[in-house]
Motif scaffolding. Structure first.
Motif, mmCIF file in Angstrom:
data_model
loop_
_atom_site.group_PDB
_atom_site.id
_atom_site.type_symbol
_atom_site.label_atom_id
_atom_site.label_comp_id
_atom_site.label_asym_id
_atom_site.label_seq_id
_atom_site.Cartn_x
_atom_site.Cartn_y
_atom_site.Cartn_z
ATOM 1 N N TRP A 170 -3.328 1.808 -8.915
ATOM 2 C CA TRP A 170 -2.095 1.055 -8.680
ATOM 3 C C TRP A 170 -0.882 1.878 -9.064
ATOM 4 O O TRP A 170 -0.893 2.567 -10.077
ATOM 5 C CB TRP A 170 -2.113 -0.232 -9.484
ATOM 6 C CG TRP A 170 -3.156 -1.192 -9.014
ATOM 7 C CD1 TRP A 170 -4.411 -1.348 -9.528
ATOM 8 C CD2 TRP A 170 -3.064 -2.103 -7.921
ATOM 9 N NE1 TRP A 170 -5.094 -2.299 -8.810
ATOM 10 C CE2 TRP A 170 -4.295 -2.783 -7.832
ATOM 11 C CE3 TRP A 170 -2.053 -2.417 -7.017
ATOM 12 C CZ2 TRP A 170 -4.539 -3.760 -6.872
ATOM 13 C CZ3 TRP A 170 -2.302 -3.389 -6.057
ATOM 14 C CH2 TRP A 170 -3.533 -4.047 -5.985
ATOM 15 N N LEU A 171 0.153 1.801 -8.262
ATOM 16 C CA LEU A 171 1.473 2.360 -8.562
ATOM 17 C C LEU A 171 2.431 1.182 -8.598
ATOM 18 O O LEU A 171 2.964 0.777 -7.563
ATOM 19 C CB LEU A 171 1.918 3.354 -7.485
ATOM 20 C CG LEU A 171 1.161 4.662 -7.397
ATOM 21 C CD1 LEU A 171 1.569 5.439 -6.156
ATOM 22 C CD2 LEU A 171 1.435 5.505 -8.630
ATOM 23 N N ARG A 194 4.714 5.722 4.673
ATOM 24 C CA ARG A 194 3.624 5.738 3.681
ATOM 25 C C ARG A 194 3.606 4.448 2.876
ATOM 26 O O ARG A 194 2.583 4.076 2.329
ATOM 27 C CB ARG A 194 3.787 6.933 2.741
ATOM 28 C CG ARG A 194 3.468 8.239 3.442
ATOM 29 C CD ARG A 194 3.561 9.405 2.491
ATOM 30 N NE ARG A 194 3.265 10.622 3.221
ATOM 31 C CZ ARG A 194 2.593 11.628 2.719
ATOM 32 N NH1 ARG A 194 2.160 11.579 1.480
ATOM 33 N NH2 ARG A 194 2.359 12.689 3.433
ATOM 34 N N GLN A 195 4.766 3.791 2.782
ATOM 35 C CA GLN A 195 4.854 2.489 2.109
ATOM 36 C C GLN A 195 4.561 1.416 3.150
ATOM 37 O O GLN A 195 5.320 1.245 4.089
ATOM 38 C CB GLN A 195 6.254 2.276 1.521
ATOM 39 C CG GLN A 195 6.688 3.346 0.550
ATOM 40 C CD GLN A 195 5.917 3.309 -0.757
ATOM 41 O OE1 GLN A 195 5.316 2.321 -1.129
ATOM 42 N NE2 GLN A 195 5.947 4.421 -1.479
ATOM 43 N N ILE A 242 0.848 -1.197 0.000
ATOM 44 C CA ILE A 242 0.000 0.000 0.000
ATOM 45 C C ILE A 242 0.877 1.238 0.000
ATOM 46 O O ILE A 242 1.886 1.292 0.695
ATOM 47 C CB ILE A 242 -0.888 0.043 1.275
ATOM 48 C CG1 ILE A 242 -1.810 -1.165 1.353
ATOM 49 C CG2 ILE A 242 -1.665 1.350 1.369
ATOM 50 C CD1 ILE A 242 -2.957 -1.172 0.385
ATOM 51 N N LYS A 243 0.501 2.234 -0.778
ATOM 52 C CA LYS A 243 1.077 3.583 -0.680
ATOM 53 C C LYS A 243 -0.029 4.428 -0.059
ATOM 54 O O LYS A 243 -1.037 4.715 -0.697
ATOM 55 C CB LYS A 243 1.468 4.104 -2.055
ATOM 56 C CG LYS A 243 1.720 5.590 -2.101
ATOM 57 C CD LYS A 243 3.160 5.916 -2.076
ATOM 58 C CE LYS A 243 3.294 7.422 -2.336
ATOM 59 N NZ LYS A 243 4.481 7.965 -1.842
ATOM 60 N N LYS A 255 -2.481 2.514 -4.238
ATOM 61 C CA LYS A 255 -2.488 3.856 -3.652
ATOM 62 C C LYS A 255 -3.851 4.088 -3.009
ATOM 63 O O LYS A 255 -4.879 3.999 -3.667
ATOM 64 C CB LYS A 255 -2.221 4.896 -4.745
ATOM 65 C CG LYS A 255 -2.090 6.307 -4.236
ATOM 66 C CD LYS A 255 -1.714 7.229 -5.391
ATOM 67 C CE LYS A 255 -1.632 8.664 -4.971
ATOM 68 N NZ LYS A 255 -1.299 9.543 -6.094
ATOM 69 N N LYS A 278 -5.998 6.734 -0.383
ATOM 70 C CA LYS A 278 -6.079 8.016 0.323
ATOM 71 C C LYS A 278 -7.015 7.868 1.511
ATOM 72 O O LYS A 278 -8.078 7.272 1.383
ATOM 73 C CB LYS A 278 -6.610 9.104 -0.616
ATOM 74 C CG LYS A 278 -5.717 9.362 -1.809
ATOM 75 C CD LYS A 278 -6.308 10.424 -2.711
ATOM 76 C CE LYS A 278 -5.410 10.684 -3.903
ATOM 77 N NZ LYS A 278 -5.944 11.746 -4.761
ATOM 78 N N ILE A 337 -1.795 7.720 1.581
ATOM 79 C CA ILE A 337 -1.785 9.178 1.493
ATOM 80 C C ILE A 337 -2.720 9.711 2.584
ATOM 81 O O ILE A 337 -3.943 9.686 2.418
ATOM 82 C CB ILE A 337 -2.274 9.662 0.106
ATOM 83 C CG1 ILE A 337 -1.549 8.951 -1.037
ATOM 84 C CG2 ILE A 337 -2.137 11.186 -0.001
ATOM 85 C CD1 ILE A 337 -0.069 9.207 -1.132
#
Length: 95
Positions: free
Chosen positions: A29-30, A75-76, A15-16, A35, A37, A18
């Protein structure tokens, strides 16, 4: 008795996160990371708590089924999802 039913499956998802977003949402997806929020600030674990609750609700799982496995202060993150395989989780996220 070593075989487990499919409901006992679990997976880990990168997960990224935010924090401080206007609303909770899955933003896409990144690479291999999803991603996400969340409205909560990154203070005293509130963003992690809201991230887990939001993902559980989105995946139609109980709150206890989603937890942060790694990256609690980053954040990661890697979240542990109990009750779904990775393919099932990706299908339910519809991103």
């Amino acid at each position: 008795m070593s075989a487990q039913p499919s409901s006992a499956s679990s997976c880990k998802l990168a997960i990224k996160a935010i924090p401080n977003a206007p609303r909770n949402e899955v933003a896409g997806w990144l690479g291999d990371a999803l991603k996400v929020k969340v409205r909560a600030p990154a203070l005293e674990g509130r963003a992690n708590e809201e991230l887990c609750e939001f993902l559980a609700e989105t995946l139609d799982l109980p709150k206890r089924a989603v937890s942060v496995a790694h990256g609690g202060k980053s954040r990661q993150k890697v979240v542990q999802i109990d009750g779904l395989s990775l393919d099932e989780a990706r299908a339910r996220l519809k991103v």
